[in-house]
Design a protein around this motif. Structure first.
Motif, PDB file in Angstrom:
ATOM      1  N   ARG A 159       0.830  -1.213   0.000  1.00  0.00           N
ATOM      2  CA  ARG A 159       0.000   0.000   0.000  1.00  0.00           C
ATOM      3  C   ARG A 159       0.866   1.265   0.000  1.00  0.00           C
ATOM      4  N   SER A 160       2.018   1.203  -0.632  1.00  0.00           N
ATOM      5  CA  SER A 160       2.925   2.350  -0.643  1.00  0.00           C
ATOM      6  C   SER A 160       2.651   3.250  -1.845  1.00  0.00           C
ATOM      7  N   GLU A 161       3.078   4.511  -1.741  1.00  0.00           N
ATOM      8  CA  GLU A 161       2.937   5.456  -2.848  1.00  0.00           C
ATOM      9  C   GLU A 161       3.748   5.004  -4.056  1.00  0.00           C
ATOM     10  N   GLU A 162       4.913   4.458  -3.783  1.00  0.00           N
ATOM     11  CA  GLU A 162       5.781   4.003  -4.869  1.00  0.00           C
ATOM     12  C   GLU A 162       5.126   2.875  -5.666  1.00  0.00           C
ATOM     13  N   SER A 163       4.549   1.908  -4.962  1.00  0.00           N
ATOM     14  CA  SER A 163       3.911   0.788  -5.655  1.00  0.00           C
ATOM     15  C   SER A 163       2.642   1.237  -6.373  1.00  0.00           C
ATOM     16  N   PHE A 164       1.958   2.250  -5.822  1.00  0.00           N
ATOM     17  CA  PHE A 164       0.764   2.760  -6.486  1.00  0.00           C
ATOM     18  C   PHE A 164       1.138   3.502  -7.767  1.00  0.00           C
ATOM     19  N   SER A 165       2.205   4.281  -7.719  1.00  0.00           N
ATOM     20  CA  SER A 165       2.663   5.001  -8.909  1.00  0.00           C
ATOM     21  C   SER A 165       3.038   4.034 -10.023  1.00  0.00           C
ATOM     22  N   ALA A 166       3.595   2.885  -9.641  1.00  0.00           N
ATOM     23  CA  ALA A 166       3.965   1.878 -10.639  1.00  0.00           C
ATOM     24  C   ALA A 166       2.727   1.325 -11.346  1.00  0.00           C
ATOM     25  N   LEU A 167       1.612   1.250 -10.623  1.00  0.00           N
ATOM     26  CA  LEU A 167       0.363   0.786 -11.231  1.00  0.00           C
ATOM     27  C   LEU A 167      -0.105   1.722 -12.343  1.00  0.00           C
ATOM     28  N   LEU A 168       0.189   2.997 -12.210  1.00  0.00           N
ATOM     29  CA  LEU A 168      -0.348   4.002 -13.120  1.00  0.00           C
ATOM     30  C   LEU A 168       0.390   4.095 -14.451  1.00  0.00           C
ATOM     31  N   GLU A 169       1.610   3.608 -14.509  1.00  0.00           N
ATOM     32  CA  GLU A 169       2.430   3.797 -15.710  1.00  0.00           C
ATOM     33  C   GLU A 169       1.687   3.363 -16.970  1.00  0.00           C
ATOM     34  N   PRO A 170       1.738   4.164 -18.041  1.00  0.00           N
ATOM     35  CA  PRO A 170       2.565   5.361 -18.246  1.00  0.00           C
ATOM     36  C   PRO A 170       1.877   6.658 -17.833  1.00  0.00           C
ATOM     37  N   PHE A 171       0.839   6.566 -17.010  1.00  0.00           N
ATOM     38  CA  PHE A 171       0.095   7.752 -16.600  1.00  0.00           C
ATOM     39  C   PHE A 171       0.584   8.257 -15.241  1.00  0.00           C
ATOM     40  N   SER A 172       0.111   9.438 -14.880  1.00  0.00           N
ATOM     41  CA  SER A 172       0.377   9.993 -13.556  1.00  0.00           C
ATOM     42  C   SER A 172      -0.964  10.262 -12.882  1.00  0.00           C
ATOM     43  N   LYS A 173      -0.938  10.575 -11.600  1.00  0.00           N
ATOM     44  CA  LYS A 173      -2.183  10.860 -10.883  1.00  0.00           C
ATOM     45  C   LYS A 173      -2.949  12.011 -11.521  1.00  0.00           C
ATOM     46  N   ASN A 174      -2.222  12.979 -12.051  1.00  0.00           N
ATOM     47  CA  ASN A 174      -2.863  14.146 -12.664  1.00  0.00           C
ATOM     48  C   ASN A 174      -3.648  13.787 -13.919  1.00  0.00           C
ATOM     49  N   GLU A 175      -3.349  12.622 -14.486  1.00  0.00           N
ATOM     50  CA  GLU A 175      -4.037  12.206 -15.711  1.00  0.00           C
ATOM     51  C   GLU A 175      -5.248  11.324 -15.433  1.00  0.00           C
ATOM     52  N   LEU A 176      -5.530  11.073 -14.178  1.00  0.00           N
ATOM     53  CA  LEU A 176      -6.706  10.278 -13.824  1.00  0.00           C
ATOM     54  C   LEU A 176      -7.899  11.217 -13.722  1.00  0.00           C
ATOM     55  N   THR A 177      -8.422  11.582 -14.874  1.00  0.00           N
ATOM     56  CA  THR A 177      -9.418  12.654 -14.933  1.00  0.00           C
ATOM     57  C   THR A 177     -10.805  12.192 -15.370  1.00  0.00           C
ATOM     58  N   ASP A 178     -10.957  10.910 -15.738  1.00  0.00           N
ATOM     59  CA  ASP A 178     -12.274  10.433 -16.153  1.00  0.00           C
ATOM     60  C   ASP A 178     -13.238  10.456 -14.969  1.00  0.00           C
ATOM     61  N   LYS A 179     -14.503  10.587 -15.278  1.00  0.00           N
ATOM     62  CA  LYS A 179     -15.517  10.447 -14.246  1.00  0.00           C
ATOM     63  C   LYS A 179     -15.631   8.972 -13.880  1.00  0.00           C
ATOM     64  N   THR A 180     -15.633   8.667 -12.600  1.00  0.00           N
ATOM     65  CA  THR A 180     -15.730   7.274 -12.171  1.00  0.00           C
ATOM     66  C   THR A 180     -17.070   6.695 -12.603  1.00  0.00           C
ATOM     67  N   PRO A 181     -17.056   5.628 -13.414  1.00  0.00           N
ATOM     68  CA  PRO A 181     -18.326   5.069 -13.887  1.00  0.00           C
ATOM     69  C   PRO A 181     -19.058   4.338 -12.770  1.00  0.00           C
ATOM     70  N   PRO A 182     -20.398   4.313 -12.821  1.00  0.00           N
ATOM     71  CA  PRO A 182     -21.156   3.520 -11.847  1.00  0.00           C
ATOM     72  C   PRO A 182     -20.734   2.057 -11.947  1.00  0.00           C
ATOM     73  N   ASP A 183     -20.902   1.322 -10.859  1.00  0.00           N
ATOM     74  CA  ASP A 183     -20.421  -0.057 -10.820  1.00  0.00           C
ATOM     75  C   ASP A 183     -21.061  -0.910 -11.914  1.00  0.00           C
ATOM     76  N   GLU A 184     -22.353  -0.727 -12.157  1.00  0.00           N
ATOM     77  CA  GLU A 184     -23.021  -1.530 -13.180  1.00  0.00           C
ATOM     78  C   GLU A 184     -22.444  -1.247 -14.562  1.00  0.00           C
ATOM     79  N   GLU A 185     -22.133   0.020 -14.820  1.00  0.00           N
ATOM     80  CA  GLU A 185     -21.529   0.390 -16.102  1.00  0.00           C
ATOM     81  C   GLU A 185     -20.121  -0.190 -16.226  1.00  0.00           C
ATOM     82  N   LEU A 186     -19.395  -0.199 -15.127  1.00  0.00           N
ATOM     83  CA  LEU A 186     -18.045  -0.755 -15.125  1.00  0.00           C
ATOM     84  C   LEU A 186     -18.077  -2.265 -15.367  1.00  0.00           C
ATOM     85  N   ILE A 187     -19.054  -2.939 -14.786  1.00  0.00           N
ATOM     86  CA  ILE A 187     -19.209  -4.377 -15.015  1.00  0.00           C
ATOM     87  C   ILE A 187     -19.460  -4.647 -16.497  1.00  0.00           C
ATOM     88  N   LYS A 188     -20.335  -3.855 -17.102  1.00  0.00           N
ATOM     89  CA  LYS A 188     -20.630  -4.032 -18.526  1.00  0.00           C
ATOM     90  C   LYS A 188     -19.386  -3.771 -19.374  1.00  0.00           C
TER      91      LYS A 188
END
Length: 207
Positions: A159-188
């Motif tokens: 649960r470290s910041e370093e390991s979380f940043s690795a998950l995002l590659e090649p993106f950064s936190k600033n690029e996580l700009t989409d609206k979070t979809p509802p769970d049902e939409e995400l399942i679809k």
């Protein structure tokens, strides 16, 4: 016994010339020569991509909340689990990811699967076997496919910041700009994925 496979051009390992042949279901290359008899069993085949038929009311999508704000990351890491279950550790995520990948493999018939694996990883021979065997072989032999599991396991364990940043590659936190979809939409969204959609997400491009 008749052999089935897909037509492919390779560079001959002995003479270096381009060679036309067939890659069989067990990954062997059979060269084609003038005068050989070839039987075309079907001129055109359509393959309908299937989706999960389980009611979405009994399912839920899981991935870290921040990753839901980027479609590529949703496709790469998102898994579907049963209502009442949860991803609490690395082991449970690995099981869910393997189930996801196997489901994508099962949407493809042999020729389609071999073509897709050749297109993205030059590994049509990994299309041999049943869906469970193919899935485990893909994870074992292809680093890009194994990497999402390893990165998520590392984050779940630390649960470290370093390991979380690795998950995002090649993106950064600033690029996580989409609206979070509802769970049902995400399942679809996750249920309608194809293997190519998933492979594209591994490349980091637009899904």
């Amino acid at each position: 016994m008749a052999k089935k496979g897909i037509i492919k051009i390779r560079t001959c390992p002995e003479c270096g010339q381009k060679q036309l042949g067939i890659v069989t279901e067990d990954g062997k290359f059979l060269p084609l020569y003038p005068g050989m008899y070839v039987e075309i069993l079907e001129e055109e085949r359509t393959h309908k991509k299937e989706t999960y038929t389980t009611s979405t009311s009994t399912l839920k999508a899981w991935l870290p909340e921040e990753l839901k704000k980027n479609k590529v990351l949703r496709i790469r890491y998102g898994v579907i689990i049963k209502e009442g279950e949860d991803i609490v550790d690395a082991s449970s995520y690995r099981k869910a990811f393997i189930k996801k990948l196997q489901g994508l493999v099962e949407k493809e018939s042999f020729p389609d699967l071999a073509v897709v694996l050749d297109k993205y990883f030059h590994s049509p021979h990994l299309a041999a076997g049943n869906s469970a065997e193919i899935t485990l072989n893909l994870i074992r032999d292809i680093d890009e496919i194994r990497k999402p599991i390893e990165l998520m396991e590392r984050w779940l364990n630390s649960r470290s910041e370093e390991s979380f940043s690795a998950l995002l590659e090649p993106f950064s936190k600033n690029e996580l700009t989409d609206k979070t979809p509802p769970d049902e939409e995400l399942i679809k969204e996750l249920s309608s994925l194809t293997l190519e959609d998933f492979f594209e997400s591994l490349k980091g491009g637009e899904a």
